[in-house]
Design an enzyme around this catalytic site. Structure first.
Site, PDB file in Angstrom:
ATOM      1  N   ASN A   1       0.869  -1.189   0.000  1.00 49.63           N
ATOM      2  CA  ASN A   1       0.000   0.000   0.000  1.00 49.63           C
ATOM      3  C   ASN A   1       0.901   1.232   0.000  1.00 49.63           C
ATOM      4  O   ASN A   1       1.485   1.575   1.022  1.00 49.63           O
ATOM      5  CB  ASN A   1      -0.887  -0.023   1.258  1.00 49.63           C
ATOM      6  N   TRP A   2       0.981   1.878  -1.169  1.00 48.89           N
ATOM      7  CA  TRP A   2       1.895   3.030  -1.277  1.00 48.89           C
ATOM      8  C   TRP A   2       1.291   4.308  -0.711  1.00 48.89           C
ATOM      9  O   TRP A   2       1.939   5.337  -0.700  1.00 48.89           O
ATOM     10  CB  TRP A   2       2.316   3.205  -2.743  1.00 48.89           C
ATOM     11  N   LYS A   3       0.034   4.240  -0.281  1.00 49.92           N
ATOM     12  CA  LYS A   3      -0.646   5.417   0.285  1.00 49.92           C
ATOM     13  C   LYS A   3      -0.464   6.618  -0.658  1.00 49.92           C
ATOM     14  O   LYS A   3      -0.378   6.432  -1.857  1.00 49.92           O
ATOM     15  CB  LYS A   3      -0.127   5.718   1.696  1.00 49.92           C
TER      16      LYS A   3
ATOM     17  N   HIS B   1      -9.632   1.004   5.153  1.00 50.33           N
ATOM     18  CA  HIS B   1      -8.332   1.242   5.807  1.00 50.33           C
ATOM     19  C   HIS B   1      -8.557   2.206   6.971  1.00 50.33           C
ATOM     20  O   HIS B   1      -9.373   3.120   6.873  1.00 50.33           O
ATOM     21  CB  HIS B   1      -7.338   1.825   4.793  1.00 50.33           C
TER      22      HIS B   1
ATOM     23  N   GLU C   1      -6.963   4.650   7.988  1.00 49.66           N
ATOM     24  CA  GLU C   1      -6.768   6.072   7.644  1.00 49.66           C
ATOM     25  C   GLU C   1      -8.019   6.622   6.969  1.00 49.66           C
ATOM     26  O   GLU C   1      -8.391   7.774   7.173  1.00 49.66           O
ATOM     27  CB  GLU C   1      -5.519   6.227   6.758  1.00 49.66           C
TER      28      GLU C   1
ATOM     29  N   GLU D   1      -5.322  -5.045  11.001  1.00 50.26           N
ATOM     30  CA  GLU D   1      -4.326  -3.988  11.153  1.00 50.26           C
ATOM     31  C   GLU D   1      -4.552  -3.224  12.453  1.00 50.26           C
ATOM     32  O   GLU D   1      -5.376  -2.295  12.494  1.00 50.26           O
ATOM     33  CB  GLU D   1      -4.435  -2.996   9.989  1.00 50.26           C
TER      34      GLU D   1
ATOM     35  N   GLY E   1       2.432   2.440  10.704  1.00 49.87           N
ATOM     36  CA  GLY E   1       3.337   3.566  10.488  1.00 49.87           C
ATOM     37  C   GLY E   1       4.058   4.019  11.745  1.00 49.87           C
ATOM     38  O   GLY E   1       4.671   5.085  11.771  1.00 49.87           O
TER      39      GLY E   1
ATOM     40  N   SER F   1       3.442  -1.987  10.323  1.00 45.23           N
ATOM     41  CA  SER F   1       4.910  -1.893  10.410  1.00 45.23           C
ATOM     42  C   SER F   1       5.624  -3.207  10.092  1.00 45.23           C
ATOM     43  O   SER F   1       6.649  -3.528  10.699  1.00 45.23           O
ATOM     44  CB  SER F   1       5.338  -1.379  11.792  1.00 45.23           C
TER      45      SER F   1
ATOM     46  N   GLY G   1       2.713  -1.010   4.367  1.00 43.62           N
ATOM     47  CA  GLY G   1       2.715   0.394   3.971  1.00 43.62           C
ATOM     48  C   GLY G   1       4.131   0.881   3.729  1.00 43.62           C
ATOM     49  O   GLY G   1       4.718   0.658   2.661  1.00 43.62           O
ATOM     50  N   GLY G   2       4.720   1.529   4.737  1.00 38.53           N
ATOM     51  CA  GLY G   2       6.034   2.175   4.602  1.00 38.53           C
ATOM     52  C   GLY G   2       7.097   1.317   3.932  1.00 38.53           C
ATOM     53  O   GLY G   2       7.806   1.784   3.030  1.00 38.53           O
TER      54      GLY G   2
HETATM   55  C1  PEP Z   1      -0.791   0.152   5.939  1.00 41.36           C
HETATM   56  O1  PEP Z   1      -0.634   1.105   5.204  1.00 41.36           O
HETATM   57  O2  PEP Z   1      -1.833  -0.513   5.869  1.00 41.36           O
HETATM   58  C2  PEP Z   1       0.273  -0.200   6.875  1.00 41.36           C
HETATM   59  C3  PEP Z   1       0.167  -1.301   7.580  1.00 41.36           C
HETATM   60  O3  PEP Z   1       1.318   0.678   6.969  1.00 41.36           O
HETATM   61  P1  PEP Z   1       2.742   0.381   7.680  1.00 41.36           P
HETATM   62  O4  PEP Z   1       3.258  -0.913   7.129  1.00 41.36           O
HETATM   63  O5  PEP Z   1       3.594   1.569   7.301  1.00 41.36           O
HETATM   64  O6  PEP Z   1       2.486   0.295   9.137  1.00 41.36           O
END
Ligand code: PEP
Length: 256
Positions: A10-12, A100, A102, A172, A178, A218, A239-240
């Protein structure tokens, strides 16, 4: 039954379309077709990059699935700024993230909206990756399962067993997204197993057996192997770490 893991990047709201092409090409160099035998990989760029990433995947026959981060539930209409699931399907998108944290926290996405999105995504032949998870306050109050399973029940409302069996649910914990804090592999297993039991109650054993449950929060190359070794963790929503092709490649190779 053994479920093939799904690793989703997930590049957000990161990477413009030139950068997205570069990351996809670098990833292709690091994770070839043979490595995709062990895990499916989906890439979820921002909307403005989807066509560019699709072109790279198709022209180089890469074997990655194209993903989106969000969509509306209506096919078309006066919804300024929204994106139709029909348009995503036309671009060859296979997986769409919905619910999600966010989107829930920053853009007011409710359980009812998530359920409508799940239905629309499946109606157009794509697979929803429905995110669920608790806040730190909910965890500390002992409300983790109530929150997570409540979101699962709401999101699956109206789905047939067969439809549920084709979905992906991403557990999640919000406090791990993040932040660099990851749930332990045992915690991830416990919640992913609770989600599967809840799905078995709602939709039957067969749906629970074929549904894939990802962990997200993460995830890094150094943590994926232990997570994926858990019997009810069928992959990761990343994500990151998915923005760095080297790190994400190691995650796609399940930490090997
Ligand atoms: C996400 O974007 O769903 C996520 C889990 O981000 P991260 O891996 O950065 O925590």
């Amino acid at each position: 039954m053994s479920r093939k893991p799904l690793i989703s990047g997930n590049w957000k709201m990161n990477l413009n379309h030139f950068e997205a092409i570069q990351v996809t090409q670098k990833l292709a160099y690091l994770v070839g077709k043979d490595e995709l035998e062990h895990a499916d990989v989906s890439l979820h760029p921002p909307f403005t990059d989807i066509r560019s990433v699709q072109t790279v995947i198709d022209s180089d026959k890469l074997g990655y699935a194209l993903g989106a981060q969000h969509c509306h539930w209506e096919d078309k209409g006066a919804f300024t700024g929204e994106v139709s699931p029909v348009f995503l399907a036309k671009l060859g998108v296979q997986y769409v993230i919905c619910g999600h944290s966010e989107r829930r926290e920053l853009f007011g996405e409710t359980d009812e909206m998530v359920a409508k999105k799940v239905a629309a995504i499946q109606q157009h032949g794509m697979t929803p990756i429905m995110c669920v998870g608790e806040t730190l306050a909910e965890r500390e109050a002992g409300d983790t399962e109530a929150k997570v399973l409540g979101q699962v029940r709401a999101g699956l409302a109206g789905r047939t067993s067969e439809q549920v069996g084709r979905m992906v649910i991403a557990y999640e914990p919000i406090w791990a997204i993040g932040t660099g804090r990851t749930a332990t592999a045992e915690d991830a297993q416990q919640l992913c197993a609770a989600i599967r039991s809840c799905v078995a109650e709602l939709s039957g054993a067969e749906a629970a057996d074929t549904l894939r449950v990802q962990y997200g929060g993460s995830v890094k190359a150094g943590t994926i192997a232990e997570l994926i070794a858990q019997p009810d963790v069928d992959g990761a929503l990343v994500g990151g770490a998915s923005l760095d092709a080297d790190e994400f490649a190691r995650i796609c190779k399940l930490g090997v």
